[in-house]
Scaffold this motif. Structure first.
Motif, mmCIF file in Angstrom:
data_model
loop_
_atom_site.group_PDB
_atom_site.id
_atom_site.type_symbol
_atom_site.label_atom_id
_atom_site.label_comp_id
_atom_site.label_asym_id
_atom_site.label_seq_id
_atom_site.Cartn_x
_atom_site.Cartn_y
_atom_site.Cartn_z
ATOM 1 N N ALA A 229 30.937 67.082 22.207
ATOM 2 C CA ALA A 229 30.640 66.917 20.784
ATOM 3 C C ALA A 229 31.680 66.037 20.101
ATOM 4 C CB ALA A 229 30.573 68.283 20.104
ATOM 5 N N THR A 230 32.948 66.190 20.494
ATOM 6 C CA THR A 230 34.007 65.349 19.937
ATOM 7 C C THR A 230 33.776 63.889 20.286
ATOM 8 O OG1 THR A 230 35.594 67.168 20.146
ATOM 9 C CG2 THR A 230 36.506 64.959 19.865
ATOM 10 N N ALA A 231 33.476 63.617 21.553
ATOM 11 C CA ALA A 231 33.223 62.234 21.987
ATOM 12 C C ALA A 231 32.045 61.634 21.229
ATOM 13 C CB ALA A 231 32.960 62.208 23.485
ATOM 14 N N ALA A 232 31.004 62.427 21.026
ATOM 15 C CA ALA A 232 29.813 61.930 20.323
ATOM 16 C C ALA A 232 30.138 61.547 18.885
ATOM 17 C CB ALA A 232 28.724 62.992 20.352
ATOM 18 N N LEU A 233 30.985 62.335 18.231
ATOM 19 C CA LEU A 233 31.341 62.057 16.846
ATOM 20 C C LEU A 233 32.286 60.862 16.718
ATOM 21 C CD1 LEU A 233 31.861 65.739 15.612
ATOM 22 C CD2 LEU A 233 29.960 64.229 15.043
ATOM 23 N N LEU A 234 33.047 60.595 17.750
ATOM 24 C CA LEU A 234 34.028 59.511 17.700
ATOM 25 C C LEU A 234 33.407 58.128 17.831
ATOM 26 C CD1 LEU A 234 36.993 60.952 19.803
ATOM 27 C CD2 LEU A 234 37.014 60.370 17.371
ATOM 28 N N HIS A 235 32.277 58.012 18.528
ATOM 29 C CA HIS A 235 31.664 56.701 18.785
ATOM 30 C C HIS A 235 30.560 56.411 17.773
ATOM 31 C CE1 HIS A 235 33.696 55.738 22.547
ATOM 32 N NE2 HIS A 235 33.524 56.999 22.922
ATOM 33 N N ASP A 236 30.781 55.402 16.944
ATOM 34 C CA ASP A 236 29.806 55.074 15.909
ATOM 35 C C ASP A 236 28.468 54.624 16.478
ATOM 36 O OD1 ASP A 236 31.667 55.670 13.984
ATOM 37 O OD2 ASP A 236 32.253 53.581 13.622
ATOM 38 N N ASP A 237 28.482 54.022 17.661
ATOM 39 C CA ASP A 237 27.235 53.481 18.224
ATOM 40 C C ASP A 237 26.535 54.457 19.165
ATOM 41 O OD1 ASP A 237 29.230 53.302 20.129
ATOM 42 O OD2 ASP A 237 28.635 51.317 20.854
ATOM 43 N N VAL A 238 27.004 55.683 19.232
ATOM 44 C CA VAL A 238 26.312 56.727 19.995
ATOM 45 C C VAL A 238 25.428 57.516 19.034
ATOM 46 C CG1 VAL A 238 26.603 58.877 21.291
ATOM 47 C CG2 VAL A 238 28.051 56.904 21.806
ATOM 48 N N VAL A 239 24.129 57.563 19.320
ATOM 49 C CA VAL A 239 23.164 58.251 18.463
ATOM 50 C C VAL A 239 23.027 59.697 18.929
ATOM 51 C CG1 VAL A 239 20.777 58.295 17.668
ATOM 52 C CG2 VAL A 239 21.946 56.114 17.973
ATOM 53 N N VAL A 240 23.037 60.617 17.980
ATOM 54 C CA VAL A 240 22.986 62.038 18.315
ATOM 55 C C VAL A 240 21.686 62.663 17.816
ATOM 56 C CG1 VAL A 240 25.494 62.272 18.327
ATOM 57 C CG2 VAL A 240 24.249 62.733 16.212
ATOM 58 N N GLU A 241 21.033 63.438 18.675
ATOM 59 C CA GLU A 241 19.924 64.272 18.242
ATOM 60 C C GLU A 241 20.500 65.453 17.479
ATOM 61 O OE1 GLU A 241 17.327 63.714 22.399
ATOM 62 O OE2 GLU A 241 17.940 65.701 21.696
ATOM 63 N N VAL A 242 19.828 65.841 16.395
ATOM 64 C CA VAL A 242 20.274 66.995 15.622
ATOM 65 C C VAL A 242 19.064 67.872 15.291
ATOM 66 C CG1 VAL A 242 21.494 67.811 13.569
ATOM 67 C CG2 VAL A 242 22.136 65.624 14.599
ATOM 68 N N ILE A 243 19.155 69.152 15.643
ATOM 69 C CA ILE A 243 18.124 70.126 15.274
ATOM 70 C C ILE A 243 18.491 70.632 13.885
ATOM 71 C CG2 ILE A 243 16.881 72.211 15.942
ATOM 72 C CD1 ILE A 243 18.136 71.900 18.746
ATOM 73 N N THR A 244 17.733 70.227 12.874
ATOM 74 C CA THR A 244 18.137 70.478 11.486
ATOM 75 C C THR A 244 17.391 71.657 10.861
ATOM 76 O OG1 THR A 244 16.529 68.843 10.670
ATOM 77 C CG2 THR A 244 18.746 68.057 11.173
ATOM 78 N N ASP A 245 17.162 72.708 11.652
ATOM 79 C CA ASP A 245 16.425 73.866 11.140
ATOM 80 C C ASP A 245 17.302 74.894 10.442
ATOM 81 O OD1 ASP A 245 17.751 74.933 13.325
ATOM 82 O OD2 ASP A 245 15.942 75.472 14.440
ATOM 83 N N GLY A 246 18.620 74.693 10.448
ATOM 84 C CA GLY A 246 19.532 75.626 9.811
ATOM 85 C C GLY A 246 19.881 76.822 10.672
ATOM 86 N N ILE A 247 19.296 76.899 11.865
ATOM 87 C CA ILE A 247 19.581 77.984 12.802
ATOM 88 C C ILE A 247 20.449 77.462 13.945
ATOM 89 C CG2 ILE A 247 18.550 79.545 14.514
ATOM 90 C CD1 ILE A 247 16.150 79.795 12.620
#
Length: 381
Positions: A229-247
């Protein structure tokens, strides 16, 4: 087909009052102001590019593992009510014998869905078996294995080249598996991994630019042991899937992700499983027993999340309410970024002349009024 008196969300602009014309499968005219031509009066509703879910296992009684050609088609018709016009059907970890049966049926569906009035499946997203036992989530431990090119080649053939994305623990291979996926035009996605952040760098250099459901099923953010998760947040050109259901991710963490990644680095997904849209109760995810209560699904008798039960439009509303971004930023995370990852942005993913008429019409509360897939109204006629 003409839609008028609508708010139209373009890639970098919102037309506050405008009209949009569809001929055949394409958008042929976009204009501002009132339109006197006969058409569908949307009375101020929003027109957005259709949602693209790159990670949905199923819903309405069907998933990748239980699907037949008829079942997959039924799901493609039902999922239109969520505003989804394109999607990848995700698989959980299955045995080789099961995959032989499932992938053959799926490839038959893929070859037969053209021209049908429904949302369009773009291929499969294999989530496993090449994942970490320590971060397996709702996957059967006995079926997991390290990334294996030989087995992957067999799966590609069984699926008749319909696999578009693979989630795997990239730290459990030496980079050759990542190179193989890229050579096959399959999106490599790091996930279900216990790796250290530093271990991600080798595959980043090779070309991995996608992360499966950020924070779920992976090593996290720590001052002493920074993970995937840290690596994913550090790289601007890495796209992350996010489950935005609040759970799957609490609101404060959603805000953190949005603040760091911004609208260009996020793809909203559901990770929904076959019980989505069905009553609460007991179901199966692959070979595992799960229980659904509301939009929450867990392995039976545990608190371990096992896919999701929320619809795509619900996730959109929750995310927007939590983070408060603009509609032009929203469509990046629901359509544009996914289309770019799938290399179909020249065809769909935004509202523009001569692009496919993949559209979702939302009311003032952002609930789905109509869904148009490749020029056909597939929900809300």
């Amino acid at each position: 087909m003409l839609f008028k008196n609508a708010k139209i969300v373009l890639e970098n602009q919102i037309i506050e009052l405008g009209f949009l014309k569809v001929e055949g499968t394409k958008i042929t005219k976009i204009g501002e102001g009132k339109c006197d031509e006969p058409g569908i009066d949307l009375q101020g509703s929003w027109i957005l590019p259709g949602f693209i879910d790159v990670h949905v296992h199923g819903g309405y009684g069907t998933d990748f593992e239980t699907g037949t050609v008829a079942g997959y088609n039924n799901f493609a018709q039902k999922v239109a009510q969520e505003g989804i016009t394109k999607y990848l059907q995700a698989a959980v970890t299955n045995s080789i014998a099961d995959n032989q049966k499932i992938l053959k049926e799926f490839s038959n569906f893929m070859s037969q869905q053209n021209g049908l009035s429904q949302s369009r499946c773009l291929g499969a997203h294999l989530e496993g078996p090449f994942i970490s036992p320590e971060r397996k989530g709702a996957h059967e431990l006995k079926l997991l294995m390290a990334p294996n090119i030989g087995i992957m080649e067999e799966l590609v053939k069984l699926a008749n080249n319909t696999i578009r994305m693979v989630t795997y623990a990239s730290d459990l291979q030496d980079g050759e598996f990542t190179k193989f996926l890229l050579s096959q035009n399959i999106i490599p996605s790091a996930g279900h991994s216990n790796m250290r952040a530093s271990q991600f760098e080798a595959d980043y250099q090779i070309g991995i630019r996608h992360i499966t459901h950020l924070f779920n099923g992976m090593s996290g953010v720590s001052q002493h042991e920074p993970g995937l998760a840290t690596a994913a947040l550090l790289h601007d050109d890495v796209v992350v899937e996010v489950i935005t259901d609040g759970i799957h991710i609490q609101p404060e963490t959603l805000k953190l992700i949005y603040k760091i990644k911004g609208p260009n680095g996020i793809i909203v997904i559901t990770d929904a499983m076959n019980a989505k849209g069905l009553p609460d109760g007991d179901y199966k995810l692959g070979g595992l027993e799960v229980e659904k209560e509301g939009i929450k699904v867990v392995l039976k008798g545990t608190s371990t999340l096992a896919g999701a039960g929320a619809t795509y439009d619900y996730n959109v509303r929750f995310f927007l309410k939590t983070c408060g971004f603009s509609m032009t930023d929203l469509i990046k995370m629901t359509s544009i970024n996914a289309a770019k990852q799938l290399q179909i942005f020249d065809q769909t993913g935004s509202i523009a002349l001569n692009k496919l008429a993949d559209l979702v019409i939302l009311d003032k509360d952002l609930k789905v009024v109509k869904t148009i897939s490749e020029g056909k109204i597939v929900f809300g006629e």
